[in-house]
Scaffold this motif. Structure first.
Motif, mmCIF file in Angstrom:
data_model
loop_
_atom_site.group_PDB
_atom_site.id
_atom_site.type_symbol
_atom_site.label_atom_id
_atom_site.label_comp_id
_atom_site.label_asym_id
_atom_site.label_seq_id
_atom_site.Cartn_x
_atom_site.Cartn_y
_atom_site.Cartn_z
ATOM 1 N N ARG A 35 -1.911 14.706 14.790
ATOM 2 C CA ARG A 35 -2.114 13.270 14.578
ATOM 3 C C ARG A 35 -2.934 13.031 13.307
ATOM 4 N NH1 ARG A 35 0.808 9.798 15.372
ATOM 5 N NH2 ARG A 35 0.396 9.421 13.221
ATOM 6 N N SER A 36 -3.986 13.819 13.131
ATOM 7 C CA SER A 36 -4.839 13.681 11.955
ATOM 8 C C SER A 36 -4.066 13.981 10.674
ATOM 9 C CB SER A 36 -6.034 14.619 12.077
ATOM 10 O OG SER A 36 -6.832 14.566 10.928
ATOM 11 N N LEU A 37 -3.254 15.046 10.674
ATOM 12 C CA LEU A 37 -2.476 15.400 9.489
ATOM 13 C C LEU A 37 -1.413 14.351 9.182
ATOM 14 C CD1 LEU A 37 -2.159 19.223 10.108
ATOM 15 C CD2 LEU A 37 -3.555 18.081 8.374
ATOM 16 N N LEU A 38 -0.780 13.797 10.220
ATOM 17 C CA LEU A 38 0.195 12.724 9.996
ATOM 18 C C LEU A 38 -0.484 11.469 9.448
ATOM 19 C CD1 LEU A 38 2.457 13.138 13.138
ATOM 20 C CD2 LEU A 38 3.051 13.657 10.767
ATOM 21 N N ASP A 39 -1.672 11.152 9.961
ATOM 22 C CA ASP A 39 -2.425 10.012 9.431
ATOM 23 C C ASP A 39 -2.796 10.233 7.966
ATOM 24 O OD1 ASP A 39 -2.256 8.688 11.859
ATOM 25 O OD2 ASP A 39 -4.295 9.223 12.490
ATOM 26 N N ASP A 40 -3.198 11.468 7.631
ATOM 27 C CA ASP A 40 -3.518 11.792 6.239
ATOM 28 C C ASP A 40 -2.293 11.614 5.339
ATOM 29 O OD1 ASP A 40 -6.122 12.378 6.885
ATOM 30 O OD2 ASP A 40 -5.861 14.557 6.816
ATOM 31 N N CYS A 41 -1.129 12.089 5.802
ATOM 32 C CA CYS A 41 0.109 11.943 5.020
ATOM 33 C C CYS A 41 0.422 10.470 4.787
ATOM 34 C CB CYS A 41 1.280 12.627 5.722
ATOM 35 S SG CYS A 41 1.220 14.415 5.639
ATOM 36 N N LYS A 42 0.310 9.667 5.834
ATOM 37 C CA LYS A 42 0.587 8.232 5.716
ATOM 38 C C LYS A 42 -0.363 7.584 4.711
ATOM 39 C CE LYS A 42 0.826 3.979 8.388
ATOM 40 N NZ LYS A 42 0.635 3.366 9.705
ATOM 41 N N HIS A 43 -1.651 7.912 4.807
ATOM 42 C CA HIS A 43 -2.641 7.353 3.889
ATOM 43 C C HIS A 43 -2.340 7.747 2.437
ATOM 44 C CE1 HIS A 43 -6.451 6.169 2.151
ATOM 45 N NE2 HIS A 43 -6.578 7.394 1.672
ATOM 46 N N LEU A 44 -2.016 9.023 2.220
ATOM 47 C CA LEU A 44 -1.747 9.490 0.860
ATOM 48 C C LEU A 44 -0.483 8.860 0.286
ATOM 49 C CD1 LEU A 44 -2.819 13.201 1.232
ATOM 50 C CD2 LEU A 44 -4.030 11.377 0.014
ATOM 51 N N ARG A 45 0.539 8.653 1.129
ATOM 52 C CA ARG A 45 1.752 7.976 0.664
ATOM 53 C C ARG A 45 1.436 6.533 0.269
ATOM 54 N NH1 ARG A 45 6.975 10.116 1.942
ATOM 55 N NH2 ARG A 45 6.759 12.210 2.749
ATOM 56 N N GLN A 46 0.584 5.859 1.044
ATOM 57 C CA GLN A 46 0.182 4.495 0.696
ATOM 58 C C GLN A 46 -0.590 4.468 -0.613
ATOM 59 O OE1 GLN A 46 -1.925 3.418 4.257
ATOM 60 N NE2 GLN A 46 -0.096 2.535 5.214
ATOM 61 N N GLN A 47 -1.478 5.442 -0.813
ATOM 62 C CA GLN A 47 -2.228 5.520 -2.058
ATOM 63 C C GLN A 47 -1.307 5.800 -3.240
ATOM 64 O OE1 GLN A 47 -5.792 5.101 -2.485
ATOM 65 N NE2 GLN A 47 -5.272 4.101 -0.566
ATOM 66 N N LEU A 48 -0.303 6.647 -3.049
ATOM 67 C CA LEU A 48 0.661 6.948 -4.097
ATOM 68 C C LEU A 48 1.485 5.713 -4.455
ATOM 69 C CD1 LEU A 48 1.711 9.206 -5.890
ATOM 70 C CD2 LEU A 48 3.309 9.806 -4.070
ATOM 71 N N ALA A 49 1.905 4.950 -3.444
ATOM 72 C CA ALA A 49 2.656 3.722 -3.695
ATOM 73 C C ALA A 49 1.797 2.707 -4.442
ATOM 74 C CB ALA A 49 3.162 3.132 -2.383
ATOM 75 N N LEU A 50 0.532 2.593 -4.085
ATOM 76 C CA LEU A 50 -0.378 1.678 -4.774
ATOM 77 C C LEU A 50 -0.565 2.106 -6.226
ATOM 78 C CD1 LEU A 50 -2.378 -0.679 -4.691
ATOM 79 C CD2 LEU A 50 -4.112 0.959 -3.957
ATOM 80 N N ALA A 51 -0.792 3.379 -6.458
ATOM 81 C CA ALA A 51 -0.968 3.873 -7.827
ATOM 82 C C ALA A 51 0.294 3.645 -8.646
ATOM 83 C CB ALA A 51 -1.319 5.359 -7.804
ATOM 84 N N GLU A 52 1.465 3.866 -8.037
ATOM 85 C CA GLU A 52 2.728 3.667 -8.740
ATOM 86 C C GLU A 52 2.909 2.203 -9.143
ATOM 87 O OE1 GLU A 52 7.457 4.649 -8.076
ATOM 88 O OE2 GLU A 52 6.191 4.297 -6.336
ATOM 89 N N SER A 53 2.472 1.291 -8.274
ATOM 90 C CA SER A 53 2.679 -0.132 -8.557
ATOM 91 C C SER A 53 1.780 -0.653 -9.669
ATOM 92 C CB SER A 53 2.473 -0.951 -7.281
ATOM 93 O OG SER A 53 1.125 -0.920 -6.876
ATOM 94 N N VAL A 54 0.629 -0.035 -9.882
ATOM 95 C CA VAL A 54 -0.295 -0.536 -10.910
ATOM 96 C C VAL A 54 -0.295 0.307 -12.181
ATOM 97 C CG1 VAL A 54 -1.800 -1.606 -9.212
ATOM 98 C CG2 VAL A 54 -2.290 0.712 -9.981
ATOM 99 N N MET A 55 0.438 1.419 -12.181
ATOM 100 C CA MET A 55 0.425 2.331 -13.315
ATOM 101 C C MET A 55 1.641 2.090 -14.202
ATOM 102 S SD MET A 55 0.296 6.475 -13.089
ATOM 103 C CE MET A 55 1.915 6.611 -12.382
ATOM 104 N N SER A 56 1.406 1.940 -15.476
ATOM 105 C CA SER A 56 2.525 1.762 -16.398
ATOM 106 C C SER A 56 3.155 3.122 -16.706
ATOM 107 C CB SER A 56 2.058 1.118 -17.690
ATOM 108 O OG SER A 56 1.275 2.019 -18.446
ATOM 109 N N ARG A 57 4.417 3.123 -17.103
ATOM 110 C CA ARG A 57 5.101 4.377 -17.440
ATOM 111 C C ARG A 57 4.436 5.055 -18.633
ATOM 112 N NH1 ARG A 57 9.901 5.603 -15.000
ATOM 113 N NH2 ARG A 57 10.439 6.976 -16.724
#
Length: 83
Positions: A46-68
């Motif tokens: 459960r903890s590892l799945l929660d970590d994966c979900k959190h990191l995917r959300q952080q990656l999506a956030l970084a992708e949305s604010v980062m220019s190419r």
């Protein structure tokens, strides 16, 4: 919950030269995760799945604010490479 047991990874062996040098012993990682969760496998998963979900959300956030141009064309991948 009890404090985590102090564990340290083993040093890399010569036959593992091509593997990840930060954590050369994958069995040790599994034992460390289980020890952190007092050998409760369901809590560890459960903890590892929660970590994966959190990191995917952080990656999506970084992708949305980062220019190419900022990353020189690099784009994040949400799935890891097959081994």
């Amino acid at each position: 919950m009890q404090p985590a047991k102090a564990l340290e990874p083993h040093r890399a062996r010569p036959e593992q030269a091509g593997l990840d040098q930060a954590w050369p012993d994958q069995a040790w990682e599994v034992e460390a995760v289980l020890a952190w969760h007092d050998d409760n496998a369901k809590a560890a998963i459960r903890s590892l799945l929660d970590d994966c979900k959190h990191l995917r959300q952080q990656l999506a956030l970084a992708e949305s604010v980062m220019s190419r141009g900022m990353a020189r064309g690099w784009m994040p991948r949400y799935e890891r490479d097959a081994l």
